[in-house]
Design an enzyme around this catalytic site. Structure first.
Site, short mmCIF file in Angstrom:
data_model
loop_
_atom_site.label_atom_id
_atom_site.label_comp_id
_atom_site.label_asym_id
_atom_site.label_seq_id
_atom_site.Cartn_x
_atom_site.Cartn_y
_atom_site.Cartn_z
N GLY A 11 0.84 -1.20 0.00
CA GLY A 11 0.00 0.00 0.00
C GLY A 11 0.88 1.25 0.00
O GLY A 11 1.91 1.27 0.66
N GLY A 111 6.27 -2.12 3.68
CA GLY A 111 5.74 -2.45 5.01
C GLY A 111 6.04 -3.91 5.35
O GLY A 111 6.99 -4.50 4.81
N THR A 134 4.87 2.65 6.09
CA THR A 134 3.46 2.28 6.28
C THR A 134 2.74 3.29 7.16
O THR A 134 3.30 3.78 8.15
CB THR A 134 3.24 0.88 6.89
OG1 THR A 134 1.87 0.76 7.29
CG2 THR A 134 4.08 0.61 8.12
N ASP A 136 0.43 2.42 8.92
CA ASP A 136 -0.01 1.65 10.09
C ASP A 136 0.97 1.70 11.27
O ASP A 136 0.61 1.34 12.39
CB ASP A 136 -0.23 0.17 9.71
CG ASP A 136 -1.34 0.00 8.69
OD1 ASP A 136 -2.24 0.85 8.65
OD2 ASP A 136 -1.31 -1.00 7.94
N ARG A 171 -25.67 14.05 17.50
CA ARG A 171 -25.67 12.64 17.10
C ARG A 171 -24.43 11.90 17.63
O ARG A 171 -23.47 12.51 18.08
CB ARG A 171 -25.62 12.54 15.58
CG ARG A 171 -26.87 12.98 14.88
CD ARG A 171 -26.54 13.16 13.41
NE ARG A 171 -27.74 13.39 12.62
CZ ARG A 171 -27.72 13.93 11.41
NH1 ARG A 171 -26.59 14.33 10.88
NH2 ARG A 171 -28.84 14.10 10.74
N MET A 178 -8.06 3.60 9.29
CA MET A 178 -7.36 2.43 8.71
C MET A 178 -6.54 1.68 9.76
O MET A 178 -6.02 2.28 10.70
CB MET A 178 -6.47 2.85 7.55
CG MET A 178 -7.23 2.90 6.24
SD MET A 178 -6.13 3.19 4.86
CE MET A 178 -7.18 2.64 3.51
O1 F6P Z 1 -1.32 -1.26 5.14
C1 F6P Z 1 -1.81 0.01 4.88
C2 F6P Z 1 -3.30 0.00 4.72
O2 F6P Z 1 -3.68 1.31 4.37
C3 F6P Z 1 -4.11 -0.47 5.91
O3 F6P Z 1 -4.23 0.44 6.95
C4 F6P Z 1 -5.42 -0.78 5.25
O4 F6P Z 1 -6.17 -1.67 6.03
C5 F6P Z 1 -4.99 -1.39 3.95
O5 F6P Z 1 -3.72 -0.85 3.68
C6 F6P Z 1 -5.89 -1.12 2.78
O6 F6P Z 1 -5.40 -1.82 1.69
P1 F6P Z 1 -5.79 -1.58 0.17
O7 F6P Z 1 -5.15 -0.31 -0.27
O8 F6P Z 1 -5.20 -2.75 -0.53
O9 F6P Z 1 -7.26 -1.51 0.10
#
Ligand code: F6P
Length: 359
Positions: A11, A111, A134, A136, A171, A178
């Site tokens: 990603g 990553g 990453t 993440d 609300r 992510m």
């Molecule tokens: O690993 C990075 C990330 O953005 C995650 O946080 C997310 O769950 C995933 O990739 C999404 O993946 P894709 O871009 O393949 O939909």
């Protein structure tokens, strides 16, 4: 002539170009006769010999540019040993491309999965230097990955925007952040955005606790509540199930687009409150890198070039206590850096009244 291969894998994130620029600028200064070969779309380019000789001007003007000028793709590590649809042995193909191009070293920006493949190539005898990418922030061995801070900015901004509208309407809002396996991004954006409830994959939630926290806010006269929920948030009951059992349960239950919608439906059912879900999704990986990431990428890139100069291969550059260090690839490959539910950041957030849905 020394030839260095470079690829961006998995990603994308905001600071890939800034990092490649750091590596390239340092390499061009260190060596008079270096040529950088850029592989298109990550390991795919290395497998199928899809590459271009980079013009050094390509590395100028990209410090602030999100995405990756080389393109990227997901090539799952567990499929690396499985031949492709034409029977091609991918690992042998990558080695062949590397040798045919007479590369001195392969630079991998990636990553978790990409680092595992980088380690596999090291085991196969290639010279590899890698860099921790990453949003993440889940790479073991480094305090921080590039892309993480920029993504925090985007996710926090989403929560900030939700705040004003949530207050107007009274609300409950859920912002899905992510992170399927780890909750770093949700934890930081949740705290920075002033979320009332933060749900992470590492801290399974109890719906009764969430409902209580919401009712408590109502009693205190608060008109709205905001939940920051990681993509991989999981309930205490579900966390006890095996992967197979969970799949079965989901198959037989109601279908939701994602976890935030499931939690939202349960909240409405249990409290009668109106819930809205926001999923910023890939916006979190887009836009320009924040200044922190630009600096981090520059540092990591320069130090990666230094490893190449010293022929110190088989390492990932990493951050430890604000210093750039190297970590052997075999030490990091396959290990995830998760949020410790007892870490001080979680404790401090709880001290100010943020609920993690667990107690
Ligand atoms: O690993 C990075 C990330 O953005 C995650 O946080 C997310 O769950 C995933 O990739 C999404 O993946 P894709 O871009 O393949 O939909």
């Amino acid at each position: 002539m020394m030839r260095i291969g470079m690829l961006t894998s998995g990603g994308d994130c905001q600071s890939l170009n800034a990092t490649m620029r750091g590596v390239a600028k340092a390499l061009y200064r260190m060596f008079d006769d270096v040529e950088i070969i850029g592989f298109e779309d990550g390991y795919k380019g290395l497998i199928y010999a899809d590459y271009r000789i980079m013009d050094r001007r390509e590395f100028s003007g990209i410090l602030t540019k999100g995405g990756t000028i080389l393109g990227t793709s997901r090539q799952p590590f567990k499929q690396m040993r499985i031949p492709d649809e034409n029977g091609l042995d991918k690992v042998e193909a990558m080695k062949h491309t590397y040798r045919k191009l007479k590369l001195e070293c392969l630079v991998v920006l990636g990553g978790n999965g990409s680092q595992k493949t980088a380690n596999l190539l090291r085991e196969e005898g290639l010279n590899v230097v890698s860099l921790p990418k990453t949003i993440d922030n889940d790479l073991w061995g480094t305090d921080v990955t590039f892309g993480f801070q920029s993504a925090i900015n985007v996710a926090t901004n989403a929560i900030d925007c939700i705040h004003t509208t949530a207050a107007s309407h009274g609300r409950v809002f859920i912002v899905e952040v992510m992170g399927h396996k780890v909750g770093w991004l949700t934890l930081y954006a949740g705290i920075a955005g002033g979320a009332d409830i933060i749900l992470l994959p590492e801290i399974p939630y109890d719906m009764n606790v969430i409902v209580k926290a919401l009712q408590m806010r109502n009693k205190q006269g608060k008109r709205f509540s905001i939940l920051a929920v990681a993509e991989g948030a999981i309930s205490k009951e579900d966390a006890l199930l095996t992967k197979k059992e969970l799949k079965e349960k989901k198959k037989n239950g109601p279908v939701y687009p994602s976890v935030a919608y499931e939690i939202g439906a349960q909240i409405t059912e249990r409290t009668g409150q109106e819930v809205r879900v926001t999923v910023p999704g890939h916006m979190q990986r887009g836009g320009e890198p924040c200044p922190y990431d630009r600096v981090l990428s520059t540092r990591l890139g320069a130090e990666a070039a230094l490893l190449i100069k010293n022929k110190d291969y088989g390492n990932m550059v990493a951050v430890k206590n604000n210093e750039i260090v190297k970590i052997p690839l075999q030490e990091i490959a396959g290990k995830l850096k998760t949020v410790d539910p007892d870490c001080s950041l979680v404790k401090e957030a709880k001290m100010i009244g943020i609920s993690f849905g667990d107690e």
